[in-house]
Design a protein around this motif. Structure first.
Motif, PDB file in Angstrom:
ATOM      1  N   TYR A 190      -2.495   7.728   3.473  1.00 45.08           N
ATOM      2  CA  TYR A 190      -2.315   6.277   3.419  1.00 45.08           C
ATOM      3  C   TYR A 190      -3.397   5.745   2.483  1.00 45.08           C
ATOM      4  N   GLU A 191      -2.967   5.401   1.245  1.00 45.12           N
ATOM      5  CA  GLU A 191      -3.945   5.048   0.209  1.00 45.12           C
ATOM      6  C   GLU A 191      -5.002   6.153   0.149  1.00 45.12           C
ATOM      7  N   GLU A 192      -6.261   5.777   0.176  1.00 44.54           N
ATOM      8  CA  GLU A 192      -7.354   6.762   0.253  1.00 44.54           C
ATOM      9  C   GLU A 192      -8.096   6.626   1.579  1.00 44.54           C
ATOM     10  N   ASP A 193      -7.407   6.086   2.569  1.00 44.18           N
ATOM     11  CA  ASP A 193      -8.031   5.844   3.869  1.00 44.18           C
ATOM     12  C   ASP A 193      -8.332   7.149   4.595  1.00 44.18           C
ATOM     13  N   VAL A 194      -9.426   7.120   5.344  1.00 46.46           N
ATOM     14  CA  VAL A 194      -9.769   8.214   6.248  1.00 46.46           C
ATOM     15  C   VAL A 194      -9.883   7.618   7.643  1.00 46.46           C
ATOM     16  N   ILE A 195      -9.021   8.058   8.554  1.00 44.27           N
ATOM     17  CA  ILE A 195      -8.975   7.527   9.914  1.00 44.27           C
ATOM     18  C   ILE A 195      -9.049   8.696  10.884  1.00 44.27           C
ATOM     19  N   ALA A 239       1.825   5.157   0.883  1.00 48.98           N
ATOM     20  CA  ALA A 239       1.656   6.163   1.932  1.00 48.98           C
ATOM     21  C   ALA A 239       2.615   7.315   1.674  1.00 48.98           C
ATOM     22  N   PRO A 265      -8.280  12.597   0.218  1.00 48.05           N
ATOM     23  CA  PRO A 265      -9.554  11.869   0.137  1.00 48.05           C
ATOM     24  C   PRO A 265     -10.768  12.631   0.652  1.00 48.05           C
ATOM     25  N   SER A 322      -0.025  -1.806   8.494  1.00 50.58           N
ATOM     26  CA  SER A 322      -1.279  -1.073   8.612  1.00 50.58           C
ATOM     27  C   SER A 322      -0.958   0.355   9.063  1.00 50.58           C
ATOM     28  N   PRO A 323      -1.901   1.292   8.952  1.00 50.59           N
ATOM     29  CA  PRO A 323      -1.632   2.645   9.448  1.00 50.59           C
ATOM     30  C   PRO A 323      -1.176   2.664  10.903  1.00 50.59           C
ATOM     31  N   LYS A 378       0.828  -1.197   0.000  1.00 47.11           N
ATOM     32  CA  LYS A 378       0.000   0.000   0.000  1.00 47.11           C
ATOM     33  C   LYS A 378       0.868   1.254   0.000  1.00 47.11           C
TER      34      LYS A 378
END
Length: 272
Positions: free
Chosen positions: A218-223, A121, A255, A183-184, A119
């Motif tokens: 991180y990719e298109e992740d929203v955390i 980042a 994102p 992972s994030p 992935k």
């Protein structure tokens, strides 16, 4: 993404929750889908330009015979990670079947299927204490030595004024793009280890520091968690973040704002 497939590779190994499964062993069937670019090998007709599926099959067989797992989920997870680290593939699908599962009922097989991939980042990096350039280079080197991190691009380093009200030296800032199997949360933990090894002390908010590493994207992740927010909350407001990132990843999209890094950088430059 092109795919090389290995279907129902038979492996006799010792995995299972029951003690007799670990002692006596049993048959497992592995099916693998290796995501890679076959264009080069398709043109050259040379094995060196491809993923050698014979080597993959023998590696999986040896790995599962030399290691013991209670769950096939764990076995599949470790196989997937080992393949991604050891072979030139970008993603992998692992299906692990257990045809002799001891459930005292007739069945054909029990199986678990997982997909894993490298992935992307984006990180910001900065320092304003000691040998700043050396601090940045050491942090990047430590990142690159992690087996589950590939450093892809490193920006030029820029001298920038400190952010906040604390009196301190100018910063040297840059950006890094990576591919990772972490992972994030795992990546955040690894960043914390690197900062600690390089002497980062969190005494004053926005204060001086030997090294500062932040996950921007991180990719298109929203955390949105207490100690982990992706995309970085203020990245679109900070020139020292956007300037180096626009150099190496101008087309990466925020994102939430749905704008590229280059667009955000141009907008911030006009405001300033």
């Amino acid at each position: 993404m092109d795919t090389i497939k290995i279907e129902n590779l038979e492996v006799y190994a010792h995995h299972g929750v029951l003690e007799e499964e670990n002692v006596l062993g049993q048959k497992f069937l592995l099916s693998l889908e290796l995501g890679t670019d076959t264009r080069k090998s398709g043109k050259s007709d040379e094995l060196k330009d491809s993923v050698n599926y014979a080597e993959v099959a023998h590696f999986v067989n040896t790995f599962l015979q030399e290691n013991t797992f209670r769950l096939i989920e764990a076995a599949a997870e470790h196989v997937a990670n080992e393949l991604l680290v050891r072979f030139p593939i970008e993603q992998v699908r692992v299906e692990m079947k257990k045809p002799w599962a001891p459930i005292l009922l007739p069945l054909e097989t029990v199986a678990v299927s997982i997909e894993r991939k490298w992935k992307e980042a984006c990180l910001s990096i900065g320092s304003n204490m000691g040998d700043k350039r050396k601090n940045l280079e050491q942090a990047i080197s430590m990142l690159s030595k992690h087996p589950k991190v590939r450093v892809e691009k490193v920006s030029e380093f820029f001298v920038t004024k400190p952010y906040g009200c604390v009196e301190q030296d100018d910063f040297l800032n840059g950006a890094v793009t990576i591919k990772t199997l972490l992972s994030p949360r795992e990546l955040l933990d690894e960043i914390g280890v690197i900062e600690q090894k390089l002497g980062r002390e969190r005494i004053i908010h926005w204060g001086p520091r030997t090294i500062d590493l932040d996950i921007l994207l991180y990719e298109e992740d929203v955390i949105w968690e207490m100690d982990l927010k992706i995309p970085h909350v203020e990245m679109h407001l900070r020139d020292f973040v956007l300037r180096p990132l626009a150099e190496i990843a101008p087309d990466k999209k925020h994102p939430l704002l749905q704008k590229t890094v280059y667009q955000l950088f141009c907008e911030l430059s006009r405001k300033e």
